[in-house]
Design an enzyme around this catalytic site. Sequence first.
Site, short mmCIF file in Angstrom:
data_model
loop_
_atom_site.label_atom_id
_atom_site.label_comp_id
_atom_site.label_asym_id
_atom_site.label_seq_id
_atom_site.Cartn_x
_atom_site.Cartn_y
_atom_site.Cartn_z
N HIS A 35 -53.65 -56.09 -4.23
CA HIS A 35 -52.37 -56.15 -3.54
C HIS A 35 -52.09 -57.56 -3.06
O HIS A 35 -53.01 -58.33 -2.78
CB HIS A 35 -52.30 -55.16 -2.37
CG HIS A 35 -53.39 -55.33 -1.36
ND1 HIS A 35 -54.65 -54.82 -1.56
CD2 HIS A 35 -53.41 -55.95 -0.16
CE1 HIS A 35 -55.41 -55.11 -0.51
NE2 HIS A 35 -54.68 -55.81 0.36
N HIS A 61 -49.93 -59.63 -0.14
CA HIS A 61 -49.18 -59.57 1.12
C HIS A 61 -48.02 -60.56 1.03
O HIS A 61 -48.21 -61.70 0.59
CB HIS A 61 -50.05 -60.03 2.29
CG HIS A 61 -51.25 -59.18 2.57
ND1 HIS A 61 -51.29 -58.28 3.61
CD2 HIS A 61 -52.45 -59.08 1.95
CE1 HIS A 61 -52.48 -57.69 3.63
NE2 HIS A 61 -53.20 -58.15 2.63
P1 AMP Z 1 -56.43 -56.25 2.87
O1 AMP Z 1 -57.27 -56.62 4.04
O2 AMP Z 1 -55.84 -57.41 2.17
O3 AMP Z 1 -57.17 -55.29 1.97
O4 AMP Z 1 -55.18 -55.54 3.48
C1 AMP Z 1 -54.90 -54.20 3.45
C2 AMP Z 1 -53.59 -54.05 4.17
O5 AMP Z 1 -53.15 -52.75 3.97
C3 AMP Z 1 -53.66 -54.29 5.68
O6 AMP Z 1 -52.73 -55.30 6.03
C4 AMP Z 1 -53.30 -52.93 6.27
O7 AMP Z 1 -52.51 -53.06 7.42
C5 AMP Z 1 -52.53 -52.29 5.14
N1 AMP Z 1 -52.57 -50.84 5.07
C6 AMP Z 1 -53.65 -50.04 5.22
N2 AMP Z 1 -53.31 -48.75 5.02
C7 AMP Z 1 -51.99 -48.74 4.72
C8 AMP Z 1 -51.04 -47.73 4.42
N3 AMP Z 1 -51.37 -46.45 4.37
N4 AMP Z 1 -49.76 -48.09 4.18
C9 AMP Z 1 -49.40 -49.38 4.22
N5 AMP Z 1 -50.24 -50.40 4.50
C10 AMP Z 1 -51.52 -50.09 4.76
#
Ligand code: AMP
Length: 139
Positions: free
Chosen positions: A102, A104
């Site tokens: 993903h 951001h």
């Molecule tokens: P990462 O640390 O780059 O893996 O980031 C994962 C991101 O996903 C974090 O910014 C979380 O806030 C976000 N996140 C986790 N669960 C969900 C969800 N169900 N819907 C949307 N965002 C999420």
Amino acid sequence: MTYDPNNIFAKILKGEIPCHKIFEDEHTLAFMDVMPQVDGHCLVIPKNGSRGLLDAEPAVVAHTMETVQKVAAATVKTFMADGFQIRQYNESAAGQTVFHLHFHILPMFEGQSLRPHTGKMADHAVLAAHAARIRDALE
Ligand code: AMP
């Protein structure tokens, strides 16, 4: 390290858990981050499952970046941001918490610092309103 098809973003893709959707096409999905580091913080994921950047097919990365560019433009416009960051973490050591590739998108404002990564859950009504405004700004 292998891809876990039951990770939370895979569940969003399968419709097993909800998200505040901004954009979807054949290859990608964009939605609001539930713990935004700044208003307008959103995520773009490929529909094809990979843990991170290195195990993704180059064509999948290319499709995903097209959506990143499109959604970043709409997000900057919506929030009248001074700039934006794209962040992408690979593995725990780098801060990754969800093991489905993903990107951001973080709108940035002069003099404003970001809230912590994976901090506080936002109000769902606010996230829904932000998603609607970004959707309206998509070209
Ligand atoms: P990462 O640390 O780059 O893996 O980031 C994962 C991101 O996903 C974090 O910014 C979380 O806030 C976000 N996140 C986790 N669960 C969900 C969800 N169900 N819907 C949307 N965002 C999420």
